[in-house]
Design a protein around this motif. Structure first.
Motif, short mmCIF file in Angstrom:
data_model
loop_
_atom_site.label_atom_id
_atom_site.label_comp_id
_atom_site.label_asym_id
_atom_site.label_seq_id
_atom_site.Cartn_x
_atom_site.Cartn_y
_atom_site.Cartn_z
N LYS A 72 0.64 -1.09 0.11
CA LYS A 72 -0.15 0.05 -0.09
C LYS A 72 0.98 1.31 -0.12
CE LYS A 72 -4.14 1.96 0.78
NZ LYS A 72 -5.28 1.73 -0.51
N MET A 73 2.07 1.42 0.78
CA MET A 73 2.74 2.54 0.85
C MET A 73 3.64 2.45 -0.32
SD MET A 73 1.71 3.70 3.56
CE MET A 73 2.88 4.88 4.32
N ASP A 74 4.13 1.27 -1.06
CA ASP A 74 4.77 1.57 -2.31
C ASP A 74 3.72 2.31 -3.36
OD1 ASP A 74 7.23 0.42 -2.52
OD2 ASP A 74 6.42 -1.77 -2.66
N LYS A 75 2.53 1.81 -3.33
CA LYS A 75 1.47 2.47 -4.21
C LYS A 75 1.41 3.85 -4.27
CE LYS A 75 -3.26 2.03 -5.81
NZ LYS A 75 -3.77 3.38 -5.44
N GLN A 76 1.41 4.31 -2.84
CA GLN A 76 1.28 5.71 -2.52
C GLN A 76 2.44 6.53 -3.06
OE1 GLN A 76 -0.06 7.20 1.36
NE2 GLN A 76 -0.40 9.10 0.66
N LYS A 77 3.67 5.84 -2.79
CA LYS A 77 4.81 6.74 -3.05
C LYS A 77 5.03 6.76 -4.65
CE LYS A 77 9.80 6.00 -2.83
NZ LYS A 77 10.16 5.73 -4.03
N LYS A 78 4.66 5.81 -5.39
CA LYS A 78 4.66 6.00 -6.62
C LYS A 78 3.55 7.02 -7.34
CE LYS A 78 6.05 1.16 -7.49
NZ LYS A 78 5.73 -0.11 -8.02
N GLU A 79 2.53 7.14 -6.83
CA GLU A 79 1.60 8.18 -7.09
C GLU A 79 2.25 9.58 -6.67
OE1 GLU A 79 -2.54 5.71 -5.83
OE2 GLU A 79 -1.74 6.97 -4.78
N LEU A 80 2.77 9.72 -5.41
CA LEU A 80 3.24 11.11 -5.16
C LEU A 80 4.50 11.38 -6.02
CD1 LEU A 80 3.41 10.41 -1.36
CD2 LEU A 80 2.05 12.28 -2.67
N GLU A 81 5.23 10.48 -6.38
CA GLU A 81 6.48 10.82 -7.43
C GLU A 81 5.94 11.43 -8.88
OE1 GLU A 81 9.63 7.60 -5.87
OE2 GLU A 81 8.29 7.02 -7.49
N GLU A 90 10.71 9.68 -0.51
CA GLU A 90 11.54 8.69 -0.22
C GLU A 90 10.68 7.87 0.80
OE1 GLU A 90 15.46 10.09 1.33
OE2 GLU A 90 13.89 11.81 1.87
N SER A 91 10.88 6.41 0.64
CA SER A 91 10.46 5.25 1.45
C SER A 91 11.40 5.32 2.70
CB SER A 91 10.67 3.92 0.80
OG SER A 91 9.59 3.99 -0.17
N VAL A 92 11.01 5.42 4.29
CA VAL A 92 11.75 5.27 5.31
C VAL A 92 11.10 4.25 6.00
CG1 VAL A 92 12.46 7.93 4.99
CG2 VAL A 92 10.36 7.37 6.33
N ASN A 93 11.85 3.98 7.11
CA ASN A 93 11.49 2.76 8.15
C ASN A 93 11.12 1.59 7.62
OD1 ASN A 93 11.20 2.92 11.15
ND2 ASN A 93 9.00 2.23 10.71
N GLU A 94 11.94 1.44 6.46
CA GLU A 94 11.93 0.09 5.83
C GLU A 94 10.66 -0.31 5.37
OE1 GLU A 94 14.52 -1.39 5.04
OE2 GLU A 94 15.76 -0.22 6.49
N GLY A 95 10.04 0.97 4.64
CA GLY A 95 8.92 0.62 3.81
C GLY A 95 7.34 0.94 4.82
N GLN A 96 7.49 1.26 6.24
CA GLN A 96 6.44 1.54 6.95
C GLN A 96 6.17 2.73 6.97
OE1 GLN A 96 4.66 -0.70 8.76
NE2 GLN A 96 5.61 -2.39 8.20
#
Length: 224
Positions: A72-81, A90-96
């Motif tokens: 879920k966080m991967d998906k939001q990160k890609k959208e934000l990019e 950036e992803s932090v806290n090992e994807g959390q």
């Protein structure tokens, strides 16, 4: 029962193992879940550098739940990019969690906490993404360089974080999802003795973390 310091140490040690592996948030989430599966009330804790998020996500983050949260966080990160161009994502806290860093020079005039008109399009796009991802909470942190005194920098950093929250709230992001903090010049990420370093240190960071509803959905296997 484990105390908070023991929990943090276990989470951090797991994070160090995974941090150099180049894994996606999905894979990292699974690793976190496996390492913390027996810990109840585990916190996100220390996310990166010297900034402590200190937000408790609660519950048992098992292997499957960790995978779902990471996805879920991967998906939001890609959208934000794709949607927010004038920020570092950036992803932090090992994807959390996700860290979104805005250059204060883009957001504000010197010594001001009033948002510039040119920054507002990026923040509108950011707000739209946050509304579309309602199972997250945010911590907004303002930072300055070491020019000037703490008496000026500390309230300036907090006021800038508050301005970002106010703007996002005006765009429809629930204010109860957002907390603010100001660190002044106390948490630099670069050398304050150089102009380029001071520019990096003048920033607003927004940490995006799973809220209780996301964690519960992941544990129930219903998180999409």
């Amino acid at each position: 029962m484990l105390n908070k310091k023991a929990i943090a140490a276990m989470l951090l040690s797991g994070g160090l193992i995974l941090s150099g592996c180049g894994l996606s948030n999905t894979a990292k989430g699974a690793g976190i879940g496996a390492g913390a599966g027996a810990i109840i009330g585990a916190g996100v804790g220390r996310v990166a550098g010297n900034t402590a998020l200190g937000a408790i996500i609660g519950g048992v983050v098992g292997g499957t739940a960790g995978t779902l949260i990471g996805k879920k966080m991967d998906k939001q990160k890609k959208e934000l990019e794709e949607q927010v161009k004038n920020a570092k994502i950036e992803s932090v806290n090992e994807g959390q969690a996700i860290r979104v860093t805005f250059d204060s020079g883009i957001l504000f005039a010197t010594n001001s906490s009033t948002l510039s008109s040119t920054s507002q399009n990026s923040l509108r796009s950011f707000a739209a993404n946050l509304k579309a991802n309602s199972q997250t909470d945010m911590l907004i942190i303002g930072h300055t360089d070491n020019t000037g005194s703490d008496r000026i920098n500390d309230p300036l950093s907090l006021n800038r974080a508050s301005s970002v929250r106010s703007f996002l709230s005006a765009q429809g992001v629930d204010s109860s999802r957002m907390r603010v903090d100001g660190k002044g010049s106390h948490e630099p990420v670069a050398d304050n003795s150089t102009a380029s370093g001071r520019k990096e240190n003048r920033r607003v960071e927004v940490y995006i973390i799973p809220n209780k509803a996301m964690v519960e959905a992941a544990q129930n296997g219903t998180l999409k």
